[in-house]
Design a protein around this motif. Sequence first.
Motif, PDB file in Angstrom:
ATOM      1  N   ILE A   1      -1.824   4.717   4.155  1.00 18.73           N
ATOM      2  CA  ILE A   1      -1.431   3.859   5.831  1.00 18.73           C
ATOM      3  C   ILE A   1      -1.245   4.948   7.113  1.00 18.73           C
ATOM      4  O   ILE A   1      -2.210   4.349   7.763  1.00 18.73           O
ATOM      5  CB  ILE A   1       0.355   3.508   6.042  1.00 18.73           C
ATOM      6  N   ASP A   2      -1.089   6.114   6.614  1.00 16.21           N
ATOM      7  CA  ASP A   2      -1.026   7.155   7.001  1.00 16.21           C
ATOM      8  C   ASP A   2      -2.332   7.988   8.142  1.00 16.21           C
ATOM      9  O   ASP A   2      -2.962   8.710   8.444  1.00 16.21           O
ATOM     10  CB  ASP A   2      -0.288   8.666   6.668  1.00 16.21           C
ATOM     11  N   GLU A   3      -3.568   7.480   6.352  1.00 16.40           N
ATOM     12  CA  GLU A   3      -4.644   8.424   6.768  1.00 16.40           C
ATOM     13  C   GLU A   3      -5.224   7.312   7.621  1.00 16.40           C
ATOM     14  O   GLU A   3      -6.593   7.402   8.217  1.00 16.40           O
ATOM     15  CB  GLU A   3      -5.003   8.763   5.020  1.00 16.40           C
TER      16      GLU A   3
ATOM     17  N   PRO B   1       1.144  -0.863  -0.269  1.00 19.55           N
ATOM     18  CA  PRO B   1      -0.107   0.579   0.239  1.00 19.55           C
ATOM     19  C   PRO B   1       0.104   1.179   0.000  1.00 19.55           C
ATOM     20  O   PRO B   1       1.688   1.226   0.024  1.00 19.55           O
ATOM     21  CB  PRO B   1      -0.844   0.334   1.666  1.00 19.55           C
ATOM     22  N   ASP B   2       0.788   2.473  -1.084  1.00 15.38           N
ATOM     23  CA  ASP B   2       0.960   3.634  -0.575  1.00 15.38           C
ATOM     24  C   ASP B   2       1.542   3.998   0.618  1.00 15.38           C
ATOM     25  O   ASP B   2       0.164   3.939   1.570  1.00 15.38           O
ATOM     26  CB  ASP B   2      -0.349   4.196  -1.376  1.00 15.38           C
TER      27      ASP B   2
END
Length: 373
Positions: free
Chosen positions: A15-17, A10-11
């Motif tokens: 993951i941060d979002e 995954p981008d």
Amino acid sequence: MVRKTKRKLPDPAQIDEAEKQIREYSRTVKFTVVEYSFEFIVQKLNADRYYVPDYQRNLIWKPKEQSKFIESVLMGLPIPFVFFWQDDDGRMEIVDGSQRIRTIRDFMADKITLRGLEALPAANGLVHSDLPPSRQLKFADSSLRVIILDNTTDAITRTEMFTRINTGGTQANEAEVRRGSLPGPFMDLIISLSNSPEFVAMTPISQPLIDKREREELVTRFFAYLGSFIPNASNGDGDIPTYKEEPRLFYFAYVQETSEKIAAEIEANGTSATVDAMRKEFQQMLQFVTAVSPHGFTKSETGKQVPRVRFESIAVGSALALRADPSLLQRAPDLTPLLESDPFKDATKSDAANVKSKLLGRIKLVRDWLADK
């Protein structure tokens, strides 16, 4: 040997979002855990210190379900947590568990006759007072584990929790939850428009859907999408920035915010310009759709269903086109060529109905087609 497909990583931004969303939501859910006896909870319920919110009042187990639950208690099986929320008056709203609690209360009041029991068949036909006194006392001393949500937990989070964790056999649908949680002039408007003769005639649906307040759901979606649509967003193509593919939360938030706005107008002026404008725009949309669509929101003259995706596309797309060009109401171009086209049929398939790109696509399809006329 089956070769495993290598998973695409995954981008990092995704993951941060995801982590951001988890943190934001988890901060809204604070609680404590306590344990209360049946006797204590029933006393509080009878004294109206614990109460069932409106959207759950009609959710009542059938006699067989009630008996099965009492049988489980008598067998000593564990009972799932119930969820309470303390309101500003100090009373406890039963967020989840109302059917279990009401069944316990009614059984202790001899309002339930046990039936259909399989593990304890000898108890069939008995009421609470038929049990030995010692068993009655043990039943009263049985306990429920209660999760009490923090007073700061807002209505959106509470109703979202109810929808996700509801363990009863009969569940409230989204329209019922909103109606019970957000009463007021905006909800009154939604109910009024959903029952208007013009709208009823254009939305032939089955009695079970009527009972589930499907027409209220359609009216709510119309206003939520139309009211949240920003025409100059996305490089002028339009967008609904607040829609995050969590429709239940989106509708609830919109209804809550609009209700507060309307209430403020009424308090200040004695009336609401917003209510008047919304009613007028809804009625204008119905008038327009009647003129341009031979079968209204249905697929044929004898159609007995109104798919939500079809309604959203035609209703919201038409309203957006009328906002941009009010003269369309007089010209009333025949919408049939679009409604029978492959692009429209593809756009109004039920798959991925709540995906934002699909939602915007079907709304803009009607809007843009009408704009060319």
